[in-house]
Design a protein around this motif. Structure first.
Motif, PDB file in Angstrom:
ATOM      1  N   ASP A 189      -3.892   6.730  -3.743  1.00 24.15           N
ATOM      2  CA  ASP A 189      -2.765   6.164  -4.487  1.00 24.15           C
ATOM      3  C   ASP A 189      -1.780   7.249  -4.903  1.00 24.15           C
ATOM      4  N   ASN A 237      -0.067   8.674   5.099  1.00 20.95           N
ATOM      5  CA  ASN A 237      -0.220   7.983   3.808  1.00 20.95           C
ATOM      6  C   ASN A 237      -1.401   7.011   3.836  1.00 20.95           C
ATOM      7  N   ASP A 265       0.834  -1.209   0.000  1.00 20.00           N
ATOM      8  CA  ASP A 265       0.000   0.000   0.000  1.00 20.00           C
ATOM      9  C   ASP A 265       0.864   1.252   0.000  1.00 20.00           C
ATOM     10  N   ALA A 266       1.877   1.257   0.883  1.00 17.58           N
ATOM     11  CA  ALA A 266       2.696   2.462   1.044  1.00 17.58           C
ATOM     12  C   ALA A 266       3.441   2.812  -0.238  1.00 17.58           C
ATOM     13  N   LEU A 267       3.706   1.792  -1.079  1.00 15.86           N
ATOM     14  CA  LEU A 267       4.405   2.076  -2.331  1.00 15.86           C
ATOM     15  C   LEU A 267       3.447   2.558  -3.411  1.00 15.86           C
ATOM     16  N   GLY A 268       2.156   2.561  -3.123  1.00 17.12           N
ATOM     17  CA  GLY A 268       1.185   3.080  -4.080  1.00 17.12           C
ATOM     18  C   GLY A 268       0.626   2.036  -5.036  1.00 17.12           C
ATOM     19  N   LEU A 269       0.887   0.745  -4.770  1.00 19.65           N
ATOM     20  CA  LEU A 269       0.296  -0.294  -5.622  1.00 19.65           C
ATOM     21  C   LEU A 269      -1.206  -0.355  -5.347  1.00 19.65           C
ATOM     22  N   ARG A 308       0.218   8.172  -1.841  1.00 20.36           N
ATOM     23  CA  ARG A 308       1.137   7.093  -1.471  1.00 20.36           C
ATOM     24  C   ARG A 308       2.336   7.022  -2.396  1.00 20.36           C
ATOM     25  N   SER A 309       2.128   7.367  -3.668  1.00 25.69           N
ATOM     26  CA  SER A 309       3.277   7.299  -4.565  1.00 25.69           C
ATOM     27  C   SER A 309       4.209   8.499  -4.372  1.00 25.69           C
ATOM     28  N   VAL A 366       3.734   1.242 -10.772  1.00 24.71           N
ATOM     29  CA  VAL A 366       2.972   2.435 -10.401  1.00 24.71           C
ATOM     30  C   VAL A 366       3.362   3.613 -11.279  1.00 24.71           C
ATOM     31  N   GLN A 376      -2.849  -4.945  -8.165  1.00 25.69           N
ATOM     32  CA  GLN A 376      -1.383  -5.059  -8.303  1.00 25.69           C
ATOM     33  C   GLN A 376      -0.786  -5.680  -7.056  1.00 25.69           C
TER      34      GLN A 376
END
Lengths: 435, 259
Positions: B90, B65, A335-339, B93-94, B122, A343
């Motif tokens: 999202d 986040n 989650d923290a990586l934005g997936l 978070r990115s 991402v 994904q």
């Protein structure tokens, strides 16, 4: 008061080999077989039991007869060669009837079709089982079910092509809807489009196309399937369909969405709560009532669908166990990586959860493959009961008892043992945690 | 830490707001974990958040986040407000990197794959380019030679440095550290802190939950002390450590520095 001596080490010790009397076969036997009076007695009893069994089985196997035309001829040969009291195995039956164990009542002049389908199956599953093979082979794997269907059942080549076009429709609808509507909604839309295609366009279109360009081979009816051909068709199809379905059900059961979650739970608990034979009877008798009138749904296909549902429920629970074993940190890191959800599931969660679940999944697969013999209860010719009954109905082989079961059992064992060894190999290969 | 010379030249704090938290509240069921939290983080700030366990400090940075959801108030990260809108979440978070206490590397992927996964999926960066970036950051945390090993083969300190590199590969504007050295052997704490210091020297906006007071004194421009879900005291490290105002802070500092 205890005194101690202050101490400072000047030289660090080098590692040394362990003492010799703790290694080697004698030390092993002493430790594992004769470590005490009780263990020694048990070891000797075990050896005696194995010896007694071998003493009875080995002569029977040694007196095997491979060339005879009937059971009575077999017995005559055994009595003549090894004396009137000797017993022996009559493998001549296998020699004469092996083709029925393999193909059932499939037309003899068409044996090349299932054989070719089997060989192509090996090519198709190779890239799935071995990651080192070129990924382009997966295209053949994707097409294989359609080729296989055509080879086994025959008929017009247009039928599988039009079915395939339905999947294309699904992919197309999914691809255009996914960026706007999200994965679940667009998957539903795609499925709807494909279902409409298969239900209403399928038959007229393939008939029409065959009228224009005839590409037909001889039809083989489902009644003529039998033996290991039937077991493998049902087993492999159900195995490959139940894994993705089980994954979706496991994810559904862990979903935050109430509807998805409760439907998944209801499905899993219902299917697991009902014996497989009940489902098979449903397949052969009841399913026809729920389908649109006039639709003639193939019995093997119906059985495959219910066996798949049955296996998927078990696999879902096995995978749920794997999911539960993953630390929460893995989800958080993803989650923290934005997936996004899909994904994260595909790249992070499932590879690990499936790896943990390999033993359970393969157990389910082995169980499923052996359960394919239960189709005998709905009148299909499974190799264990169905074909054996046919063989023993023959006047020549009436009264033969052990040999057909040993023969069918051995083949089942080889296939299941192969699956088990493969899973152990896969587990070792995927072991990256170095604990 | 004190003996180490820290390059302060790029540690400038701009007027631009990186994180704005206003009147934020959070409950776990009936339990009120975060109470009326107000906080403005400017670009380039290095903030250390400390406090006793259960004071809500981890929960606070995990709200930034959206690993935790807040129930009332507002959190705006880099101009994007955190709501239920998944797109916004999202996006935030990115832009925000996070380093966890237990590293949370992906054990089934190599170090290099850990670092390239999110950029490829991402950010949609080509694989080659992502690998180059990953090697750049792995060199920065001083473990480029471990790139093809699996996380399980590395020591705790190395794993945590990989976790930092993995976050940096997404080119984040803000870095969150959730007790990054708490799970490490004493001998490995320094290597991770050194990596964090060099990150601070490059002007990264950082929020660190940590009990490494040496790190706070050397790097932070602001120390926040939390207790019972609220911010009790915040000050520059010099004032915070030498001249704490609140009784609770004094007690806390005497507990952790006392021996």
């Amino acid at each position: 008061m205890t005194e101690f001596t202050p101490f400072v080490r000047k030289d660090m010790l080098e590692p040394r080999d362990p003492p010799g009397n703790q290694q080697g076969p004698i030390a092993w036997a002493r430790e594992n077989l004769f470590s005490g009076p009780m263990n020694t007695v048990l070891t000797l009893l075990g050896i005696l039991a194995v010896g007694w069994l071998a003493l009875h089985i080995i002569p029977w196997l040694m007196h095997s007869v491979w060339n005879a035309n009937s059971l009575s001829e077999c017995r005559a040969i055994i009595a003549q060669t090894w004396g009137p009291d000797a017993t022996g195995a009559c493998w001549a039956m296998v020699r004469e009837r092996w083709h029925q164990y393999v193909f059932g009542f499939y037309p003899m002049d068409l044996y090349w079709r299932p054989t070719l389908a089997f060989l192509l199956m090996l090519v198709a599953i190779a890239p799935v089982l071995y990651q080192s093979l070129p990924r382009k082979m997966m295209w053949f794997t994707a097409l294989y079910p359609f080729i296989c269907y055509w080879l086994l059942w025959g008929g017009t080549l247009w039928a599988p092509i039009v079915v395939l076009a339905g999947f294309g429709l699904f992919a197309l609808a999914f691809r255009f809807a996914a960026p706007k509507l999200g994965v679940p909604v667009s998957a539903g839309l795609g499925l709807l489009a494909a279902a409409v295609w298969w239900l209403f366009v399928q038959t007229p279109l393939s008939t029409a196309l065959n009228g224009i360009i005839p590409l037909s081979i001889r039809d083989v009816d489902s009644d003529q399937f039998g033996g290991f051909l039937l077991s493998i068709v049902i087993g492999i199809t159900a195995i490959s369909a139940s894994l993705p379905m089980g994954i979706l059900l496991a994810l559904g059961r862990k979903s935050d969405m109430l509807l998805v979650k409760s439907l998944s739970v209801m499905f899993i608990e219902f299917i697991r709560g009902v014996p497989l034979i009940t489902l098979l009877f449903t397949a052969s008798l009841l399913l026809q009532y729920f389908l649109p009138p006039g639709s003639n749904f193939d019995i093997i296909l119906r059985v495959i669908i219910l066996v798949t549902l049955f296996a998927a429920a078990y696999i879902a629970e096995v995978i749920r166990g794997g999911l539960a074993a993953l630390p929460r940190g893995q989800y958080e890191a993803a989650d923290a990586l934005g997936l996004d959800y899909w994904q994260a599931q595909r790249l992070i969660i499932m590879p690990q959860a499936l790896k943990i679940s390999i033993p359970g999944i393969v157990s389910s697969f082995i169980g499923l493959f052996k359960d394919t013999t239960l189709v005998a209860f709905v009148g299909l010719m499974d190799p264990l009961k169905g074909i054996t009954a046919v063989v023993r109905a023959d006047i020549n082989w009436k009264g033969i008892y052990w040999e057909p079961y040993i023969f069918a059992g051995t083949i089942f064992f080889l296939i299941c043992f192969g699956m088990s060894r493969y899973s152990m190999w896969l587990e070792r290969k995927l072991k990256t945690d170095h604990r | 830490m004190a003996e180490q010379a820290i390059d302060l030249s790029k540690m400038t704090i701009s007027d631009e707001v990186a994180v704005q938290i206003s009147n934020m509240n959070k409950w776990y069921g009936q339990f009120h974990v975060l109470r009326d939290v107000n906080m403005t983080v400017h670009k380039g700030e290095r903030i250390v958040i400390c406090g006793p366990s259960g004071s809500g400090k981890s929960t606070l940075i995990r709200c930034i986040n959206r690993l935790e959801e807040h129930q009332s108030g507002q959190i705006v990260v880099d101009g994007t407000e955190l709501t239920n809108d998944l797109k916004n979440i999202d996006k935030v978070r990115s832009e925000v990197g996070m380093v966890f206490q237990h590293f949370n590397l992906f054990p089934h992927l190599t170090i290099l794959e850990n670092c390239t996964l999110a950029p490829i999926w991402v950010r949609k960066i080509p694989k080659r380019e992502a690998e180059e970036t990953a090697m750049h950051f792995l060199s920065k945390v001083k473990i480029p030679d471990q790139a093809h090993k699996y996380p399980g083969q590395l020591s705790g300190g190395q794993q945590q440095r990989v976790a930092i590199a993995r976050s940096l590969c997404m080119r984040p504007r803000i870095m969150l550290f959730d007790e990054p050295t708490s799970a490490l052997d004493p001998e490995m704490i320094k290597e991770v802190l050194d990596t964090m210091i060099s990150l601070a020297e490059e002007g990264m906006t950082m929020l660190c939950v940590t009990h490494e007071m040496g790190f706070a004194q050397a790097v932070a421009n602001r120390v926040i002390f939390m207790d019972k879900g609220q911010i009790v005291e915040q000050n520059s490290p010099r004032e915070f450590f030498n001249n704490p105002q609140s009784e609770r802070t004094k007690l806390f500092l005497s507990q952790i520095l006392g021996h």
